[in-house]
Enzyme design. Structure first.
Site, PDB file in Angstrom:
ATOM      1  N   ASP B  50       0.816  -1.223   0.000  1.00 47.51           N
ATOM      2  CA  ASP B  50       0.000   0.000   0.000  1.00 47.51           C
ATOM      3  C   ASP B  50       0.838   1.256   0.000  1.00 47.51           C
ATOM      4  O   ASP B  50       0.423   2.286  -0.524  1.00 47.51           O
ATOM      5  CB  ASP B  50      -0.926   0.028   1.230  1.00 47.51           C
ATOM      6  CG  ASP B  50      -2.224  -0.672   0.936  1.00 47.51           C
ATOM      7  OD1 ASP B  50      -2.668  -1.476   1.749  1.00 47.51           O
ATOM      8  OD2 ASP B  50      -2.787  -0.393  -0.157  1.00 47.51           O
ATOM      9  N   ILE B  53       1.375   2.295  -3.460  1.00 49.12           N
ATOM     10  CA  ILE B  53       0.208   2.459  -4.341  1.00 49.12           C
ATOM     11  C   ILE B  53      -0.468   3.776  -3.999  1.00 49.12           C
ATOM     12  O   ILE B  53      -0.730   4.054  -2.814  1.00 49.12           O
ATOM     13  CB  ILE B  53      -0.817   1.323  -4.140  1.00 49.12           C
ATOM     14  CG1 ILE B  53      -0.165  -0.030  -4.383  1.00 49.12           C
ATOM     15  CG2 ILE B  53      -1.991   1.503  -5.093  1.00 49.12           C
ATOM     16  CD1 ILE B  53      -1.127  -1.170  -4.179  1.00 49.12           C
ATOM     17  N   GLU B  89      -6.856   0.786   1.004  1.00 46.91           N
ATOM     18  CA  GLU B  89      -6.373   2.088   1.470  1.00 46.91           C
ATOM     19  C   GLU B  89      -6.529   3.095   0.342  1.00 46.91           C
ATOM     20  O   GLU B  89      -5.755   3.095  -0.615  1.00 46.91           O
ATOM     21  CB  GLU B  89      -4.891   1.989   1.810  1.00 46.91           C
ATOM     22  CG  GLU B  89      -4.587   2.096   3.281  1.00 46.91           C
ATOM     23  CD  GLU B  89      -3.090   2.100   3.525  1.00 46.91           C
ATOM     24  OE1 GLU B  89      -2.656   1.298   4.349  1.00 46.91           O
ATOM     25  OE2 GLU B  89      -2.377   2.891   2.871  1.00 46.91           O
ATOM     26  N   ASP B  91      -6.065   6.640  -1.075  1.00 46.79           N
ATOM     27  CA  ASP B  91      -5.226   7.788  -0.716  1.00 46.79           C
ATOM     28  C   ASP B  91      -5.882   9.119  -1.073  1.00 46.79           C
ATOM     29  O   ASP B  91      -5.860  10.062  -0.311  1.00 46.79           O
ATOM     30  CB  ASP B  91      -3.874   7.688  -1.433  1.00 46.79           C
ATOM     31  CG  ASP B  91      -3.159   6.437  -1.041  1.00 46.79           C
ATOM     32  OD1 ASP B  91      -2.823   5.641  -1.931  1.00 46.79           O
ATOM     33  OD2 ASP B  91      -2.969   6.247   0.161  1.00 46.79           O
ATOM     34  N   HIS B 135     -14.811   8.588 -17.696  1.00 46.71           N
ATOM     35  CA  HIS B 135     -15.414   8.979 -18.963  1.00 46.71           C
ATOM     36  C   HIS B 135     -14.422   9.834 -19.707  1.00 46.71           C
ATOM     37  O   HIS B 135     -13.830  10.744 -19.143  1.00 46.71           O
ATOM     38  CB  HIS B 135     -16.693   9.773 -18.710  1.00 46.71           C
ATOM     39  CG  HIS B 135     -17.811   8.933 -18.198  1.00 46.71           C
ATOM     40  ND1 HIS B 135     -18.511   8.069 -18.990  1.00 46.71           N
ATOM     41  CD2 HIS B 135     -18.339   8.834 -16.957  1.00 46.71           C
ATOM     42  CE1 HIS B 135     -19.415   7.459 -18.255  1.00 46.71           C
ATOM     43  NE2 HIS B 135     -19.335   7.893 -17.022  1.00 46.71           N
ATOM     44  N   CYS B 177     -13.807   5.694 -23.017  1.00 45.39           N
ATOM     45  CA  CYS B 177     -14.170   5.804 -24.428  1.00 45.39           C
ATOM     46  C   CYS B 177     -13.042   6.531 -25.160  1.00 45.39           C
ATOM     47  O   CYS B 177     -12.468   7.472 -24.628  1.00 45.39           O
ATOM     48  CB  CYS B 177     -15.459   6.628 -24.600  1.00 45.39           C
ATOM     49  SG  CYS B 177     -16.823   5.978 -23.655  1.00 45.39           S
ATOM     50  N   SER B 203     -15.889   2.546 -25.146  1.00 48.07           N
ATOM     51  CA  SER B 203     -15.660   1.355 -24.330  1.00 48.07           C
ATOM     52  C   SER B 203     -16.959   1.001 -23.647  1.00 48.07           C
ATOM     53  O   SER B 203     -17.618   1.860 -23.070  1.00 48.07           O
ATOM     54  CB  SER B 203     -14.620   1.643 -23.246  1.00 48.07           C
ATOM     55  OG  SER B 203     -13.370   1.769 -23.804  1.00 48.07           O
ATOM     56  N   SER B 205     -19.545  -1.336 -21.111  1.00 45.09           N
ATOM     57  CA  SER B 205     -19.523  -1.976 -19.806  1.00 45.09           C
ATOM     58  C   SER B 205     -19.902  -3.442 -19.972  1.00 45.09           C
ATOM     59  O   SER B 205     -20.467  -3.856 -20.978  1.00 45.09           O
ATOM     60  CB  SER B 205     -20.511  -1.279 -18.885  1.00 45.09           C
ATOM     61  OG  SER B 205     -21.771  -1.263 -19.488  1.00 45.09           O
TER      62      SER B 205
END
Lengths: 467, 363
Positions: B50, B53, B89, B91, B135, B177, B203, B205
């Site tokens: 973590d 990241i 976690e 951030d 998006h 997209c 793109s 779903s």
């Protein structure tokens, strides 16, 4: 009389210097009532900074001052506060000298008319005596210098002070009788802001009167003098404009200054009437209404010239007031200039008799404009009847301006209608003030020639009403 | 021995970082949060801790009042896989996910008060995975429905990172997209980019869950997640396999990738180089001498680019130089002709009014 004037000047300078050093200076400088897009100090500094960067100050719609102001402040920008204080002092001194001379003229004329028996026998109490006229110039200087409007205008460093001083010098030159200087200063005043063009008529009338030239359309000397004065004025105007061309080598200043004044593109709120109308108007009609509004300023000259041709200085006062009410970007500095003249006609409110139905009289005054006798059961009173109400209105509105501005812009609980209502009320107050003075003045003149106790043909008491 | 030693140094990176960004809020964008969390899960499972990241989620789906299964974020329908769990976690949460914060994280221009968990403390031996979803459109990605980041800004941010030696290699994955437009403008070396759709394509779903009521994942990330579930820390799967994930038949859009800026062949790039934090540990009893010719270190940075002394932040902005470069301001002066003309006029008016004969009284 010099010592009291010096005292007044010192007091005024102290007040201004104290305000410059206080924190109020910044607050006042930002107020829209004091600084309009035409004469705000911020814009002058911006224009000069643009010039230092090599760009014409008229590019972009920030700077709307004339090139002579650029020249003046280019060298004096560090001493700006001193310049504005000195300008105010010069204006006050010019007004003082002008009114001093004017009083002499008035007194002479009065004496002449008394000797020629032009006055009715019972008007002794209406005649002005030198005793009461003695302090009028000092009062004028006092009214100008210590008027809160002037002080605020000076502290905000609005170039309205410079415009006022040019107009004051013009009035001084006119009253002293020098046609050349008067034409030069009028050209300068017109060059600064377009509207003093309407002061041409009263100045011409005054100079004609001074030269004892009768104002008849057929008289040759009348036309000759008019042509002389007009050509002096136009030539000096042309010379000044051409000289301004050579400052920046471009004609940019003409659309920026005069185009801006006439076409009113900037709709920041101020104490005038233009901004609200044009903010809500469809573009289709805006040209038409701009023309209507601008004509409204110039329109009153001819009727007033016809009515007040015997009293050109009063005409000048009324014209100044009309300019400062109906101009496109009025500020309180313009209001202060014509208010300085109020002591000159203080003899008009000597008698405080009872108040009649104020509303009715206001409406009557505003609607018509020639005298008529009518059968009302009241004692004669040429008193300025609404002075108390009007001064209350003006003072109230002056205090409400910042309050409603705060409510509108900062608190968000009011909107522009509130501020516009106060603007309207302020302007209505001013208009009523002027019409009150106008009415009282004409009435006094009527009483002077026809006597205080007016009677109709059948002997009953009569009352003058402005219809 | 030496082969193993070569392999030891092959990739050139010593630590891994991941920056995972979900840019959309509102309940109906559940799938973007699920996307990001599934990549987070994979990356954490493969070893990146973590502390390495930076997870940016623009909205809280697990505790959203509209979530019928609170404290969960599912990536598969029928609640097969909860990617939220107890140890997520986040951030940058909610309104902290802005373009400015994202760029500050990437470039490291962060105010001194930022906590460590919010910083990308990478160095020139870090491999960074940057995953973005939300998006987007042709050349931009929308943040929080109120602002957007353009592909030019992103490319410039990566160039800043390159110049400040903040990464060794960078893998950029975007699932929006027209995602391919976001990597079009990259110009810094050692960047590999993948996108879920080409310019002009959307793109899509994957699957809605009728119990939760929204779409749970985007197709591309769904298949990437399936792919990553097969990866373990010792996998030798390379990037070419990742490029094959989600063909058009499954994804409806055409995923794209860009490898021209990358110096290694994608065939030789392990998935775990980016998605995992694989510490190469070789246990040996023998001694190994590390000579230059044995190891065969390829210089990742050509000699002229390497700074001889460590670059300090302040030195990168030669403020003193900038100040001296400002042009000297020339003051404007009114032209002489004007001054002459004006004063001549004033003197003429003065004489005309007062007459020359008065002059002797003045002097």
């Amino acid at each position: 009389m010099a010592a009291p004037l010096v005292l007044v000047v010192l007091a005024a300078v102290t007040v201004r210097a104290a305000l410059y050093r206080s924190s109020l200076a910044v607050f006042i400088a930002e107020r829209v009532e004091v600084a309009s897009p035409l004469n705000a100090w911020k814009r002058v500094v911006e224009g000069l900074a643009l010039l230092d960067l090599g760009v014409s100050p008229y590019s972009g719609a920030i700077f709307h001052e004339t090139p002579l102001i650029i020249y003046l402040f280019h060298f004096l920008i560090e001493y700006a506060e001193l310049v504005f204080m000195i300008t105010d002092v010069l204006t006050a001194v010019a007004l003082y000298l002008a009114i001093q001379d004017f009083n002499k003229v008035v007194f002479k004329k009065q004496k002449l008319l008394i000797e020629l028996d032009k006055y009715a026998p019972d008007v002794a109490e209406l005649i002005q005596t030198p005793m009461e006229m003695h302090y009028i110039p000092l009062k004028v200087a006092l009214f100008y210098l210590l008027n809160p409007y002037t002080v605020m205008s000076c502290v905000a460093k609005s170039t309205c002070a410079i415009n006022n001083s040019v107009i004051a010098f013009f009035i001084l030159a006119t009253i002293k009788g020098s046609a050349f200087l008067s034409a030069v200063f009028l050209a300068l005043a017109t060059y600064q802001s377009l509207y003093p063009l309407t002061l041409f008529a009263p100045a011409l009338l005054y100079l004609l009167q001074r030269q004892f030239i009768p104002i008849k359309l057929k008289s040759k000397s009348f036309w000759l003098y008019t042509m002389q004065y007009a050509s002096l004025y136009l030539c000096s105007l042309v010379v000044i404009i051409c000289l301004s061309f050579f400052l920046l080598n471009s004609w940019d200043f003409i659309p920026s200054v005069y185009g801006f004044i006439l076409s009113v593109p900037d709709l920041t709120p101020n104490i005038g009437l233009f901004w609200y109308f044009f903010a809500e108007m469809f573009e289709h009609f805006s040209l038409f209404f701009v023309c209507v509004f601008q004509i409204n300023v110039f329109f009153y000259t001819i009727p007033l010239a016809i009515k007040l041709k015997e009293h050109p200085v009063f005409f000048m006062f009324v014209q100044l007031a009309i300019i400062s009410i109906f101009k496109s970007y009025p500020t309180v500095g313009d209001v202060a200039l014509y208010m300085a003249f109020l002591p000159v006609w203080s003899h008009l409110y000597r008698y405080y008799l009872f108040y009649e139905n104020l509303l009715q009289s206001c409406i009557l005054q505003m609607l018509h404009s020639h005298l008529r006798l009518c059968n009302l059961n009241s004692a004669p009173a040429f008193v300025l009847r609404n002075i108390f109400i009007l001064s209350c209105v003006l003072i109230f509105c002056s205090f409400l301006f910042p309050v409603l501005w705060h409510l509108w812009i900062y608190a968000g609980s009011a909107n522009s209608n509130f501020y516009y209502a106060i603007t309207l009320t302020f302007n209505i107050g001013q208009i009523l003030l002027i019409s009150d003075y106008f009415y009282a003045f004409l009435r006094r003149e009527y009483y002077l020639t026809h006597g205080l106790h007016l009677t109709r043909q059948d002997g009953t008491e009569a009352m003058l009403v402005l219809k | 021995f030496q082969d193993q030693a070569e392999q030891f140094f092959r990739s050139g990176h010593t630590n891994n970082w991941a920056v995972l960004v979900c840019t959309s809020r509102f309940w109906f964008n559940y799938r973007h949060v699920a996307n990001t969390l599934s990549v987070y899960r994979s990356v954490k499972r493969l070893g990146i801790p973590d502390s390495h990241i930076v997870l940016m989620l623009a909205d809280d789906m697990a505790c959203n009042p509209r979530n019928p299964k609170p404290a969960t974020v599912f990536s598969h329908k029928n609640m097969e896989l909860n990617v939220y769990g107890d140890d997520v976690e986040v951030d940058y949460r909610s309104y902290e996910v802005t373009v400015e914060n994202f760029l500050r994280v990437l470039t490291g221009r962060i105010p001194p008060s930022t906590p460590r968990s919010k910083r990308l403390l990478s160095d020139d031996r870090s491999n960074i995975l940057i995953y973005m979803t939300g998006h987007g459109g042709n050349g931009f990605l929308k943040f929080q429905d109120s602002e957007e980041i353009t592909n030019v800004e992103l490319a410039d941010a990566f160039e800043q990172m390159w110049q400040k030696r903040r990464y060794n290699e960078l893998l950029f994955i975007i699932d929006t997209c027209q995602g391919a437009s976001m990597y079009e403008r990259f110009y810094s070396p050692n960047i590999m980019a993948l996108a879920s759709s080409q310019v002009g394509e959307d793109s899509l779903s994957h699957q809605p869950d009728l119990g939760i009521g929204v779409h749970l994942m985007d197709r591309y990330t769904f298949y990437v997640l399936e792919f990553l579930e097969e990866i373990h820390p010792a996998s030798q799967t390379n990037m070419n396999d990742l490029f094959q994930v989600c063909p058009k038949s499954l994804c409806v859009s055409t995923p794209g990738h860009r490898t021209d800026l990358f110096q290694r062949d994608p065939q030789n790039v392990l998935i775990t180089d980016f998605f995992g934090s694989v510490r190469k540990v070789e246990i040996t009893a023998a001694a190994l001498s590390l000579d230059r010719d044995v190891v065969g270190l390829e210089s990742k940075f050509p000699e002229e680019e390497l700074a001889t002394e460590p670059l300090k932040y302040a030195e990168q902005l030669p403020v003193a130089q900038i100040i001296h470069q400002k042009p000297k301001q020339k003051d404007w002066h009114p032209p002489g002709g004007f001054i002459l003309g004006l004063w001549a006029l004033i003197i003429m008016v003065f004489f005309k009014t007062y007459g020359i004969k008065h002059m002797k009284h003045v002097f």
